[in-house]
Enzyme design. Structure first.
Site, PDB file in Angstrom:
ATOM      1  N   ASP A 258       0.798  -1.232   0.000  1.00  0.00           N
ATOM      2  CA  ASP A 258       0.000   0.000   0.000  1.00  0.00           C
ATOM      3  C   ASP A 258       0.831   1.284   0.000  1.00  0.00           C
ATOM      4  OD1 ASP A 258      -2.745   1.223   0.564  1.00  0.00           O
ATOM      5  OD2 ASP A 258      -1.628   2.005   2.273  1.00  0.00           O
ATOM      6  N   GLU A 333       1.464  -0.635  -4.907  1.00  0.00           N
ATOM      7  CA  GLU A 333       0.471   0.401  -5.163  1.00  0.00           C
ATOM      8  C   GLU A 333       1.119   1.762  -5.045  1.00  0.00           C
ATOM      9  OE1 GLU A 333      -3.502   2.574  -3.617  1.00  0.00           O
ATOM     10  OE2 GLU A 333      -1.577   2.565  -2.623  1.00  0.00           O
TER      11      GLU A 333
HETATM   12  C1  FRU Z   1      -4.660   3.848  -1.461  1.00  0.00           C
HETATM   13  C2  FRU Z   1      -4.981   3.418  -0.079  1.00  0.00           C
HETATM   14  C3  FRU Z   1      -6.281   3.962   0.452  1.00  0.00           C
HETATM   15  C4  FRU Z   1      -5.981   4.194   1.871  1.00  0.00           C
HETATM   16  C5  FRU Z   1      -4.586   4.714   1.782  1.00  0.00           C
HETATM   17  C6  FRU Z   1      -3.810   4.683   3.028  1.00  0.00           C
HETATM   18  O1  FRU Z   1      -3.846   4.899  -1.613  1.00  0.00           O
HETATM   19  O2  FRU Z   1      -5.034   2.021  -0.142  1.00  0.00           O
HETATM   20  O3  FRU Z   1      -7.385   3.150   0.307  1.00  0.00           O
HETATM   21  O4  FRU Z   1      -6.899   5.099   2.364  1.00  0.00           O
HETATM   22  O5  FRU Z   1      -3.998   3.912   0.802  1.00  0.00           O
HETATM   23  O6  FRU Z   1      -3.525   3.386   3.448  1.00  0.00           O
END
Ligand code: FRU
Ligand code: MG
Ligand code: CA
Length: 617
Positions: A258, A333
């Site tokens: 993430d 991500e």
């Molecule tokens: C994507 C995400 C969001 C979350 C943030 C922090 O950027 O997965 O869904 O709010 O990262 O973890």
């Protein structure tokens, strides 16, 4: 006389010549036929050689499905999805042709950001189940041949975590676990302390929060309750490895990682001991508490973060070397520009990064407004920048963005799924895309998303609200769309569930789900796993994607992304020989699987997509 003497001689000679000629011609003919025969034999017995096929690792051409656990299936009637719910629906994945699932966070959390604020990285959140449930899920998924990835959230921990509580309380073991800093006295108000810098949180307001306990500010790039870890502190990096090892030991097949671009911020040591202010964007429509007011120069995409990522890859590779079994994967991500995104694959020095960074270009660069040329351009962007030998991937939606049919157009659902499945590499599906689920309506009163609640008000919340993409999955037309036996669900059920639900789509003669199943089945075709690609616009409205591989069928997607009909000339499609057969057609198409296409001129209706199967090249 001479003539008479010559006459018979000539006759005799002529006779010899003729014989020789006849024999020669005969020999040549026989030899010729032998030669033709040999050549023919060679050609017909061997034909063009099939290409040598590189063996693929399990993930390199998989269909990866994102589960949002809170909204997938509720087993106990509390209106909240859970692990037993997922377990009860695991058959859905082989049925849909899905190879691997990744679940948004299932760990202990006060649920400020619905699991992205983790208070215990080593345990399952009570509303979702127990460690036993998790083990059961893994075991059952694996017995069905489904890989299971977890969401690894390294950037931050919940302020309710022991890490934070200990750090805030000054326990020396954890004191430097987070980014703590003194503020500055406010020259205009003595009782006020100003934050260390002008950094703004993703969810609005200062990224610094005052702790009266510690008498310092801590950094949070997301919600106030999500404190950023200090990645300049070795014990934090070690702890991240411990967390990964724990879940790999449990049998997880890897991680979606993430929010990577936010992992490391500028070091005051490089800026005269101060956290440097981010430059102002100059976008005057934004106020100082809004993210877009500044440019995240010191808070995003810092080059040091990649070294941490490369270490993680070393760890997972080493883990596999030690423990055997299939490759444990890391999928990154991060919303970043193309260069910073590509660095998640690895760098030019040969350092390997994640197996791939998610490709969000269909979300960020394309919409219902896009033309065929935009699609081609955006697809080729990723393929052009990707390092040699890397695996591409395609994402149509996720829990942070409006759903695919809502961002694009409902007529495009099958074409978009077809594009996803026919492009080279990994196809990623967000739960509901296989049945064309649209955003659900969520009123201001029902809104629970921290981003919408913090950044918006009754009039503006919809600009930020992520809840519409998170409403529960539509299994059938019963109570709460079959998601829960309760009609009181954590988010409302979208009101179109009577028309759009899995059970109905399994019954209907034509449905998004049936198209999806045919597409995932087609991915077993060697042309799709190993073939070349060619993609080009016919016009502003339509484009083709050709997949070809010597000796294997050629597969062609024709897709009209416009809202009007378009006539295309199939003689422009390289490697396509007519007649071709329709393998699958979008549900509103006048064509059907098995139809023969033998004319070069073909009209595609708005949103129409056809997958054609043709003779090998
Ligand atoms: C994507 C995400 C969001 C979350 C943030 C922090 O950027 O997965 O869904 O709010 O990262 O973890
Ligand atoms: Mg439940
Ligand atoms: Ca950070």
């Amino acid at each position: 006389m001479q003539g008479s003497v010559l006459g018979p001689q000539l006759l005799i000679n002529m006779g010899t010549v003729l014989k020789v000629l006849v024999i020669t011609v005969g020999v040549i003919a026989v030899l010729g036929w032998i030669a033709v025969g040999i050549t023919w034999g060679v050609l017909s017995s061997q034909g063009p050689e099939p290409p040598e096929l590189k063996p693929l690792d399990w993930w390199e051409h998989c269909v990866l499905y994102q589960i949002y656990p809170r909204s997938f299936k509720d087993s106990d009637g509390d209106g909240i999805g859970d692990l037993q719910g997922i377990i009860s629906e695991l058959e859905h994945f082989p049925d849909a042709g899905i190879d691997a699932i990744w679940m948004s966070p299932i760990f202990e959390s006060p649920m400020i950001d619905f699991g992205y604020d983790i208070s215990n990285f080593y345990n399952i959140h009570h509303e979702y189940g127990t460690m036993e449930d998790f083990r059961e899920l893994l075991q059952k998924a694996h017995s069905l041949g489904i890989k299971v990835l977890l969401d690894f959230v390294p950037n931050h921990a919940s302020t309710y975590s022991d890490y934070f509580i200990e750090s805030e309380g000054g326990n020396p073991e954890f004191a430097d676990y987070f980014v703590w800093a003194d503020g500055y006295p406010d020259p205009e108000n003595e009782s006020n302390i100003l934050p260390p810098s002008n950094w703004i949180s993703h969810f609005g307001g200062s990224a610094w929060e005052w702790s009266s306990t510690r008498q310092q500010f801590y950094l949070h790039q997301f919600a106030v309750e999500q404190a950023d870890f200090n990645f300049r502190h070795q014990p934090v990096k070690d702890e991240m490895i411990n967390i990964m090892r724990f879940w790999l030991d449990e049998g997880a097949d890897g991680f979606r990682v993430d929010a990577l671009p936010y992992m490391i911020e500028a070091d005051p040591a490089d800026h005269d001991g101060r956290y440097p202010d981010n430059p102002l964007s100059g976008l005057i429509q934004f106020e100082p508490h809004q993210l877009e007011y500044t440019i995240p120069l010191y808070t995003k995409d810092l080059i040091e973060l990649y070294d941490v990522v490369y270490e993680w890859r070393e760890f997972t590779d080493q883990y596999q070397a030690e423990h055997g079994g299939d490759t444990r994967v890391l999928f990154a991500e991060g919303y970043a520009n193309i260069s910073m995104t590509m660095l998640y694959y690895g760098n030019e020095d040969g350092k390997a990064g994640t197996h791939f960074p998610f490709n969000f270009d269909f979300i960020t660069d394309l919409s219902s407004e896009s033309r065929a040329r935009d699609f081609v351009y955006v697809i080729l962007k990723w393929l052009s920048y990707m390092p040699f030998g890397a695996v591409p991937n395609w994402v149509l939606g996720n829990h942070d963005n409006n759903r695919m049919p809502t961002r694009f157009n409902e007529s495009m659902v099958d074409g978009l799924n077809a594009l996803n499945m026919l492009l080279p590499g990994v196809a990623v599906t967000y739960q509901g895309e296989e049945i064309g689920m649209r955003d659900g309506y969520v009123s201001w009163e029902d809104t629970v998303d921290v981003e919408a609640c913090n950044r918006g008000d009754e009039d503006t919340y919809h600009l930020y609200n992520r809840d519409p993409a998170r409403t529960p999955f539509h299994w059938d037309n019963t109570t709460s769309a079959g998601f829960s036996i309760s009609d009181d669900t954590w988010l409302p059920i979208a009101d179109d569930y009577m028309e759009i639900n899995l059970a109905k789509q399994k019954e209907d003669a034509r449905s998004h789900y049936k198209v999806y199943q045919k597409l995932t089945a087609l991915r077993k075709h060697t042309t799709l796993s190993h073939g070349e690609y060619d993609i080009r616009a016919f016009s502003d409205s339509s484009f083709y994607l050709v997949r070809s591989l010597r000796t294997y069928d050629t597969l062609v997607l024709l897709f009209n992304v416009a809202q009007t009909a378009d006539t295309v000339d199939l003689s422009r499609v390289p490697h396509l020989t007519l007649p071709a057969t329709v393998y699958v057609a979008s549900i509103h198409s006048s064509r059907d699987a098995g139809d023969i296409i033998d004319r070069e001129e073909l009209t595609l209706q708005r949103g129409e997509a056809l997958v054609l199967q043709a003779a090998p090249i």
